[in-house]
Design an enzyme around this catalytic site. Sequence first.
Site, PDB file in Angstrom:
ATOM      1  N   SER A  51       0.818  -1.212   0.000  1.00  0.00           N
ATOM      2  CA  SER A  51       0.000   0.000   0.000  1.00  0.00           C
ATOM      3  C   SER A  51       0.857   1.271   0.000  1.00  0.00           C
ATOM      4  CB  SER A  51      -0.934   0.028   1.211  1.00  0.00           C
ATOM      5  OG  SER A  51      -1.840  -1.048   1.182  1.00  0.00           O
ATOM      6  N   GLY A 232      -4.368  -1.860  -0.805  1.00  0.00           N
ATOM      7  CA  GLY A 232      -3.558  -1.564  -1.975  1.00  0.00           C
ATOM      8  C   GLY A 232      -3.316  -0.075  -2.128  1.00  0.00           C
ATOM      9  N   GLY A 234      -2.819   3.735  -4.357  1.00  0.00           N
ATOM     10  CA  GLY A 234      -3.391   4.496  -5.463  1.00  0.00           C
ATOM     11  C   GLY A 234      -4.756   5.085  -5.168  1.00  0.00           C
ATOM     12  N   CYS A 260      -9.450  -1.705   3.716  1.00  0.00           N
ATOM     13  CA  CYS A 260      -8.662  -0.579   3.222  1.00  0.00           C
ATOM     14  C   CYS A 260      -9.067  -0.198   1.794  1.00  0.00           C
ATOM     15  CB  CYS A 260      -7.170  -0.910   3.341  1.00  0.00           C
ATOM     16  SG  CYS A 260      -6.110   0.547   3.223  1.00  0.00           S
ATOM     17  N   PHE A 261      -8.235  -0.455   0.793  1.00  0.00           N
ATOM     18  CA  PHE A 261      -8.597  -0.184  -0.592  1.00  0.00           C
ATOM     19  C   PHE A 261      -9.887  -0.922  -0.944  1.00  0.00           C
ATOM     20  CE2 PHE A 261      -6.832   0.153  -5.144  1.00  0.00           C
ATOM     21  CZ  PHE A 261      -7.011   1.521  -5.173  1.00  0.00           C
ATOM     22  N   GLN A 264     -12.955   1.000   0.020  1.00  0.00           N
ATOM     23  CA  GLN A 264     -13.291   2.060  -0.919  1.00  0.00           C
ATOM     24  C   GLN A 264     -13.940   1.492  -2.177  1.00  0.00           C
ATOM     25  OE1 GLN A 264      -9.397   3.773  -1.254  1.00  0.00           O
ATOM     26  NE2 GLN A 264      -9.399   4.465   0.864  1.00  0.00           N
ATOM     27  N   ASN A 302      -3.528   2.643   6.828  1.00  0.00           N
ATOM     28  CA  ASN A 302      -2.646   3.241   5.818  1.00  0.00           C
ATOM     29  C   ASN A 302      -3.507   3.625   4.628  1.00  0.00           C
ATOM     30  OD1 ASN A 302      -0.751   3.995   3.947  1.00  0.00           O
ATOM     31  ND2 ASN A 302      -0.128   1.895   3.480  1.00  0.00           N
ATOM     32  N   GLY A 304      -4.745   7.206   2.067  1.00  0.00           N
ATOM     33  CA  GLY A 304      -4.744   8.618   1.756  1.00  0.00           C
ATOM     34  C   GLY A 304      -6.034   9.076   1.103  1.00  0.00           C
ATOM     35  N   PHE A 305      -6.942   8.124   0.825  1.00  0.00           N
ATOM     36  CA  PHE A 305      -8.247   8.417   0.247  1.00  0.00           C
ATOM     37  C   PHE A 305      -9.320   7.864   1.177  1.00  0.00           C
ATOM     38  CE2 PHE A 305      -5.295   8.496  -3.231  1.00  0.00           C
ATOM     39  CZ  PHE A 305      -5.758   9.499  -4.083  1.00  0.00           C
ATOM     40  N   HIS A 350      -6.925  -2.091   9.051  1.00  0.00           N
ATOM     41  CA  HIS A 350      -6.278  -3.376   8.776  1.00  0.00           C
ATOM     42  C   HIS A 350      -6.476  -4.353   9.938  1.00  0.00           C
ATOM     43  CE1 HIS A 350      -3.746  -2.377   5.172  1.00  0.00           C
ATOM     44  NE2 HIS A 350      -4.103  -1.170   5.559  1.00  0.00           N
ATOM     45  N   GLU A 352      -5.742  -7.411   9.947  1.00  0.00           N
ATOM     46  CA  GLU A 352      -4.584  -8.332  10.030  1.00  0.00           C
ATOM     47  C   GLU A 352      -3.454  -7.691  10.827  1.00  0.00           C
ATOM     48  OE1 GLU A 352      -3.153  -5.601   6.974  1.00  0.00           O
ATOM     49  OE2 GLU A 352      -5.102  -6.398   7.579  1.00  0.00           O
TER      50      GLU A 352
END
Length: 376
Positions: A51, A232, A234, A260-261, A264, A302, A304-305, A350, A352
């Site tokens: 990530s 992940g 981006g 996380c990703f 989203q 972790n 940023g979006f 997260h 995990e």
Amino acid sequence: MNSTMTPSAALVLEDGRIFRGEPFGARGTTLGEAVFCTGMTGYQETLTDPSYYRQIVVQTAPHIGNTGWNDEDDESARIWVAGYVVRDPARIPSNWRSRRSLAEEFERQGVIGIAGVDTRTLTRHIRERGAMRAGVFSGEKLPTEQEMVQQVLDSPPMAGADLAKHVTTPQPYVVPAQGEKRFRVAALDLGIKSNTPRMMSERGIEVHVLPASSSFDEVMNVEPDGVFLSNGPGDPATMDHATELTREVMRREVPLFGICFGNQILGRALGMSTYKLRYGHRGINIPVVDVRTRSVAITAQNHGFALEGEPGQRFETEFGAAEVSHYCPNDGCVEGVRALDVPAFSVQYHPEAAAGPHDAAPLFDQFVGLMEAHGA
């Protein structure tokens, strides 16, 4: 004192701010997005988290490298950060599992870092101005300040970056269940960490890790009892393929869990929009409130979006009702969503959690419960 014969280093931000220091690890130039991580421990797990791809990570903890580098705690096969910024690296690592120093591992993998930086001032600057493009320059002779700033300004921003394709597995692989196999899960690898399939494996799940480009048919060919969307790097707004795949999974009512990703992406599949946070959430000490139970978990994060939404908000989707299930009390950021009429849920953090905390680990048990209920 810097000279043309003495190696020096500089962290250069896109707003023109420059922090001088000493080379740490490999020499050269690296570009990425400057972000800060508040974890007091777990730097090896941070560095090997996919990530963090294309990010220059600033560690707020002043002493980094105290336990060296071992061969057991990697979260992937390599270091993914674009660069690393620390204040005071350990001169001599001290841990019974250590095999080499952090600086030696950086040199071995070609990771460019900078040490001796006032990371407290740097972190405050990023908090005030936001995460931004940056570069680490190190060597015997650096470019001029103007040249370094221009290189940073010429680099691509994180907004609009489609990065999962750079970190995903090239080929499918299987992590077998420990003990009796109870379920089979298809995990879409958008930047998965090693501890995620390990924790599912401990619960009797056979995990089929699939490339991010996998089609819906390829996912269903696994004959999964559930589908998992990983973390992940981006901008989630670029992930149209994964979003449509998620919609297809929900249309079939296959149990789905995302982190996380993946949170989203599930949110986008439910019709929510995303936005870029000012400086993001990165660390292992971030509180999250469960809207239903009002319980608070200290989590590893972790990102940023984030998803647009309000704590507890309910809304209608193509798949029935859904709700914002979790939020961060620090800033109200959406930390989880749940579909109410199809078996799908996700969290922004997260569970995990390598290297901790472990408050959210029971979410994997919830995923197991969802698959049990669906298969009953």
